[in-house]
Design a protein around this motif. Structure first.
Motif, short mmCIF file in Angstrom:
data_model
loop_
_atom_site.label_atom_id
_atom_site.label_comp_id
_atom_site.label_asym_id
_atom_site.label_seq_id
_atom_site.Cartn_x
_atom_site.Cartn_y
_atom_site.Cartn_z
N PRO A 183 35.04 29.34 33.17
CA PRO A 183 35.03 30.51 32.32
C PRO A 183 33.57 30.87 32.13
CG PRO A 183 34.83 28.21 31.21
CD PRO A 183 35.45 27.89 32.61
N PHE A 184 32.68 30.40 32.82
CA PHE A 184 31.26 30.96 32.82
C PHE A 184 31.18 32.24 33.85
CE2 PHE A 184 30.99 27.13 35.64
CZ PHE A 184 30.81 27.76 36.91
N GLN A 185 30.38 33.04 33.73
CA GLN A 185 30.40 34.20 34.44
C GLN A 185 29.62 34.23 35.82
OE1 GLN A 185 28.16 35.97 31.25
NE2 GLN A 185 26.53 36.30 32.53
N ASN A 186 29.96 35.02 36.66
CA ASN A 186 29.24 34.72 38.03
C ASN A 186 27.90 34.87 37.76
OD1 ASN A 186 28.71 35.31 40.72
ND2 ASN A 186 29.35 37.28 40.70
N PHE A 187 27.04 34.18 38.79
CA PHE A 187 25.59 33.84 38.64
C PHE A 187 24.86 34.28 39.88
CE2 PHE A 187 27.47 29.91 39.37
CZ PHE A 187 26.73 29.21 40.32
N GLN A 188 23.72 34.43 39.81
CA GLN A 188 22.91 34.52 41.14
C GLN A 188 22.15 33.23 41.03
OE1 GLN A 188 21.00 38.44 41.60
NE2 GLN A 188 21.43 38.61 39.37
N SER A 189 21.92 33.10 42.24
CA SER A 189 21.14 31.67 42.59
C SER A 189 20.28 31.86 44.01
CB SER A 189 22.14 30.46 43.23
OG SER A 189 22.62 30.62 44.30
N TYR A 190 19.59 30.88 44.39
CA TYR A 190 18.54 30.94 45.41
C TYR A 190 19.30 31.39 46.95
CZ TYR A 190 19.26 26.19 47.37
OH TYR A 190 19.90 25.14 47.95
N ILE A 191 20.60 30.87 46.90
CA ILE A 191 21.32 31.03 48.16
C ILE A 191 22.20 32.58 47.89
CG2 ILE A 191 23.23 30.26 49.56
CD1 ILE A 191 22.75 27.52 48.53
N GLY A 192 22.86 32.65 46.87
CA GLY A 192 23.53 34.08 46.70
C GLY A 192 22.94 34.75 45.57
N ASP A 226 38.69 37.34 37.21
CA ASP A 226 37.62 37.90 37.77
C ASP A 226 36.19 37.19 37.29
OD1 ASP A 226 35.21 39.59 38.08
OD2 ASP A 226 36.35 41.35 37.91
N ASN A 227 35.53 36.50 37.89
CA ASN A 227 34.46 35.64 37.56
C ASN A 227 33.39 36.44 36.92
OD1 ASN A 227 32.75 36.15 40.08
ND2 ASN A 227 34.71 35.24 40.93
N ASN A 228 33.24 37.89 36.85
CA ASN A 228 32.39 38.42 36.35
C ASN A 228 32.87 38.71 34.96
OD1 ASN A 228 30.13 38.96 37.85
ND2 ASN A 228 30.88 40.73 38.96
N LEU A 229 34.11 38.59 34.36
CA LEU A 229 34.87 38.87 33.48
C LEU A 229 35.48 37.35 32.94
CD1 LEU A 229 36.40 42.17 34.51
CD2 LEU A 229 34.33 41.71 32.91
N PRO A 230 34.92 36.29 32.68
CA PRO A 230 35.74 34.95 32.38
C PRO A 230 36.49 35.23 31.09
CG PRO A 230 33.27 34.81 31.79
CD PRO A 230 33.60 36.04 32.60
N GLN A 231 37.56 34.92 31.24
CA GLN A 231 38.71 34.89 30.10
C GLN A 231 38.82 36.61 29.58
OE1 GLN A 231 37.22 31.36 29.26
NE2 GLN A 231 38.92 31.42 30.70
#
Length: 661
Positions: A414-423, A589-594
């Motif tokens: 349920p957490f939103q999409n995130f940015q990281s050092y890989i993506g 959609d992992n940008n729009l959890p729930q």
């Protein structure tokens, strides 16, 4: 008039003064907010799928030989031809290769001579394809389903014109500029004159014709325009330049006289309880709630405007659910507050919400959001939507709904999409793949490695989420850990969604896993290879494969190019046939959890991809699609609708990285 205004003021003095104060305070706070905060689409909705500029991609095809001797794929595209092997760009029954290499006919004109015979017909009947010939056959239109519609062919593809009655497809089109209608038609693959024999319809003698482009209606973009027509002996001849490459909706509306009462009715009519929701497999309803917290705590009523469902029992369920939403989510706690319920139509809610969003935005309260304005403690408003099952299969022979059993409240992360050092542009592909893997395989991908592209350099990244007991939450919905909706907020800078240094060792293993999946997804799918222009149609084979997989209980990964740039990956976990030519796929959609995002209104209670099954100019089936989850964000969209995106792509994959396209 002066006395009338005075009486209105005296009778509503407290309300008018309260609203005036709210307007002033709310707009001052909005100015301050806009001064110090500018939302970023890429920050709020990270994508992460790598997409090369289409023009640059086309340039790279200059050295790739096409199926036509002496022509590169780039040459086919710049000529206006479809790029696929065996393409028939003008739908005349001859491939582009045959027209250029064998016959010398025009691959962009179904009839090189400009008559009603296709080039393939002439060649098969020993006729000269370069010589104009009068059409001697009976003119038949096998895809015209409406007996009152008259057609006149001007080009060969007109014989495959698709005309269908869509009167019952929508019950309300007022948001698109059409207040009411008595008859509607969908028209495409047609470039001739369209006529309607109104003696076969129950019409009065005063009516108007409105037209807009389809196949999807999009609030804020679609607009019905009045069209000229001639009426001769009960036959309406529509004066419109139809394009055989476009899709249209043609509606007949009764002519409305101007009246002051009609103006006020448009704005507020509490006695009008008609259901204005679009027809679908769900019985949908929505509510608009507002009030003053202090008054509510002291026993004052919460104001609840709501639309009624098609089924009375669903309306009662919805009112009860709305009450719980107000008690527990908006005002908080277990106390039951008084509600003043008011049944209205959908248009009333749209107008009220539009007014509040425009002038009182600082008072909007969204449950679960940390960034709610403190002004919501003085006054608040909020929106609530829900959908309930109906028995459409009893009245709609095409209706069918299949769900895999995937539950967004249990199975989605349920957490939103995130940015990281890989993506670093977003890990949507990683989260999407992890979701389908967990659900379909019923096991944890405990360890692995991948050669990832980290800021332009390839590094071997390893991960092992099986070393910590807390990672079992990926399979156990009864726990939280990485299923905590605040995971991104707790571990990223407040100005963006970049997961950084605050991660524990166990969480870093999780991020590495998601990053490896993201990197592998990008390596396996070059989105440019799947980009289509509007003359290159999406194959129904893809839709049929998706349906078969969902029937087997499989959750799928779907990659789509997005309107504001880049591409995004989501999960599809069910489908629903709305009628014989349209269905929708349910989306996580992992940008729009729930199905939620602060500051935005959702188009539906559940995110979905709309699919329309169409026929090309040769009568073969293909599909158009629209993914547009947020009604007030036209940029966060993917669609094959002409004019909204220069190119589009829709790629499907399973949990084993098998590509369906």
């Amino acid at each position: 008039m002066k006395n009338l205004l005075l009486n209105i003021y005296k009778n509503n003095k407290k309300f008018i003064i309260t609203m005036a104060i709210l307007l002033v305070v709310g707009n001052i706070s909005m100015i301050i907010k806009d001064r110090f905060y500018t939302p970023s689409a890429l920050k709020d909705f990270p994508l992460g799928m790598e997409v090369e500029d289409f023009d640059a991609y086309i340039e790279s095809l200059k050295d790739i030989q096409s199926d036509i001797v002496g022509y590169s794929v780039y040459d086919k595209y710049t000529m206006g031809l479809q790029r696929q092997v065996g393409s028939d760009s003008d739908y005349d029954g001859l491939t582009d290769k045959e027209e250029i290499e064998v016959y010398g006919t025009d691959p962009l004109k179904a009839s090189t001579a400009g008559d009603l015979y296709t080039d393939s017909y002439k060649i098969n009947h020993n006729m000269d394809p370069f010589q104009y010939a009068d059409y001697m056959e009976q003119m038949t239109y096998k895809f015209n389903e409406c007996e009152e519609i008259g057609l006149s062919a001007t080009i060969p593809s007109d014989f495959n014109a698709v005309i269908s009655d869509c009167t019952d497809k929508y019950t309300d089109l007022s948001q698109y500029g059409l207040k009411s209608f008595v008859k509607g038609y969908e028209v495409y693959n047609y470039a001739g004159m369209l006529s309607i024999d109104i003696s076969k319809l129950n019409l009065n003698d005063k009516f108007e014709i409105y037209i807009t482009t389809g196949p999807f209606l999009i609030n804020g973009y679609t607009k019905f325009n009045k069209c000229k027509f001639d009426l001769d002996n009960n036959v309406v001849k529509i004066d419109y330049n139809f394009d055989n490459h476009e899709d249209y909706y043609v509606y007949i509306s009764e002519k409305h006289k101007f009246s002051v009462n009609g103006i006020f009715k448009d704005f507020y009519n509490p006695d009008d309880k008609e259901d204005f929701s679009n027809l679908s497999g769900d019985d949908t309803a929505e509510a608009f709630v507002y009030g003053i917290p202090l008054f509510n705590f002291l026993g004052g009523s919460v104001h609840v405007d709501y639309t009624e469902c098609k089924l009375e029992e669903n309306t009662e369920i919805f009112k009860s659910a709305t009450g719980l939403y107000v008690d527990q989510k908006v005002l908080g706690g277990d106390k039951e507050y008084k509600k003043n319920y008011n049944s209205v139509n959908k248009r009333t809610i749209e107008i009220k919400k539009g007014f509040f969003d425009k002038f009182l935005n600082a008072f909007e309260y969204i449950p679960g959001e940390k960034d709610n304005s403190p002004l919501a403690l003085l006054f608040y408003y909020s929106s609530y939507k829900a959908a309930y099952a109906t028995q459409q299969e009893e009245t709609n022979p095409y209706y069918r709904r299949v769900m895999t059993g995937f539950d967004k409240n249990i199975d989605e992360l349920p957490f939103q999409n995130f940015q990281s050092y890989i993506g670093n542009g977003g890990n949507c592909a990683g989260i999407t793949h992890l979701t389908s893997y967990l659900f379909n395989k019923k096991e944890l991908p405990s360890s692995g490695e991948y050669n990832c592209n980290v800021n332009g350099n390839y590094e071997k990244i390893t991960w092992n989420v099986g070393t910590a007991a807390s990672n079992a939450t990926l399979l156990d919905p009864g726990l939280i850990d990485y299923k905590d909706s605040d995971f991104v907020n707790y571990n990223s800078d407040s100005s963006n969604n970049y997961i950084g240094e605050t991660l524990t060792d166990e969480e870093m293993e999780f991020v590495n896993m998601v990053g490896c999946f993201w990197s592998e997804g990008n390596d396996r799918i070059n989105m440019n290879d799947y980009e289509l222009t509007y003359e290159e149609k999406g194959s129904m084979n893809l839709i049929n494969k998706m349906i078969r997989s969902i029937d087997e209980g499989k959750v799928l990964d779907v990659y789509m190019s997005m309107k504001y740039g880049g591409a995004h990956a989501v999960n599809i976990y069910g489908y629903e046939w709305v009628d014989k030519n349209s269905l929708k796929f349910y989306v996580y959609d992992n940008n729009l959890p729930q199905d939620n995002r602060s500051g935005f209104s959702m188009n539906e209670s559940t995110c979905s991809v709309q699919v329309m099954i169409q026929k090309d100019a040769a009568g073969n089936e293909y599909f158009d699609y629209l993914y547009w989850p947020m009604s007030d964000n036209l940029e966060y969209m993917s669609t094959s609708k002409k004019g909204l995106m220069n190119t589009h792509s829709f790629v499907v994959m399973d949990e084993n990285w098998n590509i369906f396209n």
